[in-house]
Design a protein around this motif. Sequence first.
Motif, PDB file in Angstrom:
ATOM      1  N   LEU A   1      13.772  62.789  21.513  1.00 32.99           N
ATOM      2  CA  LEU A   1      14.867  61.824  21.372  1.00 32.99           C
ATOM      3  C   LEU A   1      15.919  62.339  20.391  1.00 32.99           C
ATOM      4  CD1 LEU A   1      16.086  59.089  22.059  1.00 32.99           C
ATOM      5  CD2 LEU A   1      14.682  58.084  20.235  1.00 32.99           C
ATOM      6  N   ALA A   2      15.475  62.939  19.291  1.00 28.22           N
ATOM      7  CA  ALA A   2      16.414  63.458  18.293  1.00 28.22           C
ATOM      8  C   ALA A   2      17.288  64.562  18.888  1.00 28.22           C
ATOM      9  CB  ALA A   2      15.649  63.989  17.082  1.00 28.22           C
ATOM     10  N   LEU A   3      16.689  65.445  19.678  1.00 30.78           N
ATOM     11  CA  LEU A   3      17.460  66.525  20.297  1.00 30.78           C
ATOM     12  C   LEU A   3      18.463  65.972  21.303  1.00 30.78           C
ATOM     13  CD1 LEU A   3      14.621  69.158  20.786  1.00 30.78           C
ATOM     14  CD2 LEU A   3      16.645  69.429  19.335  1.00 30.78           C
ATOM     15  N   ILE A   4      18.030  64.995  22.094  1.00 31.88           N
ATOM     16  CA  ILE A   4      18.944  64.388  23.069  1.00 31.88           C
ATOM     17  C   ILE A   4      20.152  63.784  22.355  1.00 31.88           C
ATOM     18  CG2 ILE A   4      19.213  62.484  24.706  1.00 31.88           C
ATOM     19  CD1 ILE A   4      16.267  62.936  25.518  1.00 31.88           C
ATOM     20  N   LEU A   5      19.900  63.015  21.305  1.00 32.29           N
ATOM     21  CA  LEU A   5      20.991  62.348  20.600  1.00 32.29           C
ATOM     22  C   LEU A   5      21.867  63.341  19.845  1.00 32.29           C
ATOM     23  CD1 LEU A   5      19.074  59.215  19.274  1.00 32.29           C
ATOM     24  CD2 LEU A   5      20.769  59.283  21.109  1.00 32.29           C
ATOM     25  N   ALA A   6      21.239  64.356  19.232  1.00 31.57           N
ATOM     26  CA  ALA A   6      22.023  65.345  18.487  1.00 31.57           C
ATOM     27  C   ALA A   6      22.936  66.140  19.414  1.00 31.57           C
ATOM     28  CB  ALA A   6      21.086  66.291  17.733  1.00 31.57           C
ATOM     29  N   LEU A   7      22.412  66.531  20.581  1.00 31.51           N
ATOM     30  CA  LEU A   7      23.234  67.261  21.537  1.00 31.51           C
ATOM     31  C   LEU A   7      24.288  66.357  22.162  1.00 31.51           C
ATOM     32  CD1 LEU A   7      20.377  69.341  23.177  1.00 31.51           C
ATOM     33  CD2 LEU A   7      22.374  70.321  22.021  1.00 31.51           C
TER      34      LEU A   7
END
Length: 332
Positions: free
Chosen positions: A117-123
């Motif tokens: 989830l963190a990677l999805i939101l950061a990207l």
Amino acid sequence: MRKILVQIPHNQVELFFTPESLEAIKLLGEVEWNPHDRPFTEEELKARIQGVDTVITTWRSAPITDEVLKNADQLKLVAHMAGSVKPILPTTAIYRKGIRVLNSNYAIGVSVSESVLALILALGHRIIPVDRVMGAGGHPKSAAYESYELRGRTVGLVGLGMVAREVIQLLKPFGVRLLGFDPFVNPETARNLGVELKPLHDLITQSHIISLHAPKVPETFQMIGKEELSLIRDGAILINTARGDLIDEEALIEELKKARFYAGLDVFTVEPLSADSVFRNMSNVIARPHLAGVNPDSRLRIGTLMVQELQHFYNEESLRFEVKEEQLAIMT
């Protein structure tokens, strides 16, 4: 009195056990701790395992080989405080002896799902490139740096195992449409998860976000190859927290150079990632050194849940985290 042998190095015990879980494990039997600040050698394990009822292992623990098993005259349980048990079980003879095996995939998977989830939101929100421009004195208020909202998107999950199911729970508040590819999941199970099963190519072409959760087995080697990568829609996000070998990395690099889509990569074919890898300097990539599942919280969760599982085992109750022989075949 039952005897429990803990392979975890002495200087790492507090990383895994809270004061409460330490007290709880002491109530389960006579606990022999590893006195060294290193793993046991195979010879040390072989010498200590006689009369032991349960062995607790973790990353880099001495493997339970055929030679070790010769001395394991009372062994009933191997409790692995890490993910895959493959490194500590080089032989399947343990199953023929009726010894049961536990692992900590769930405890780790909770952290992996948060990383996804963190990677999805950061990207999607261009966090890193915006921060870099701001740090260099720029003012990145342009269309190139505007956010890509997760809400209402289509997310494709390649593999619907435990981690993917945790990801599904985290995605629910965003009202996403969920697609799934997993040959081992039947339509009813998928429906219960809120997932539409799709062939792999259909999942790729229809998804705004693709997250890989398949195991590393011969059938999944480079399952995301040149053709599959070419199908990823412009502006999409590809996440891999599973295994590097699921993707043809050379083909991935060529596609990422076109700046068509974004990638969040926690795993690579060769780890650690080489210092000169192009992944390190791509503006459309977040690269991490296989950190998604391990952190102070997950280690303590591993210890707490494993002590609870030992209690269940000794009370002859059902186990949540048992690894059967057939599951071992698809672990890396």
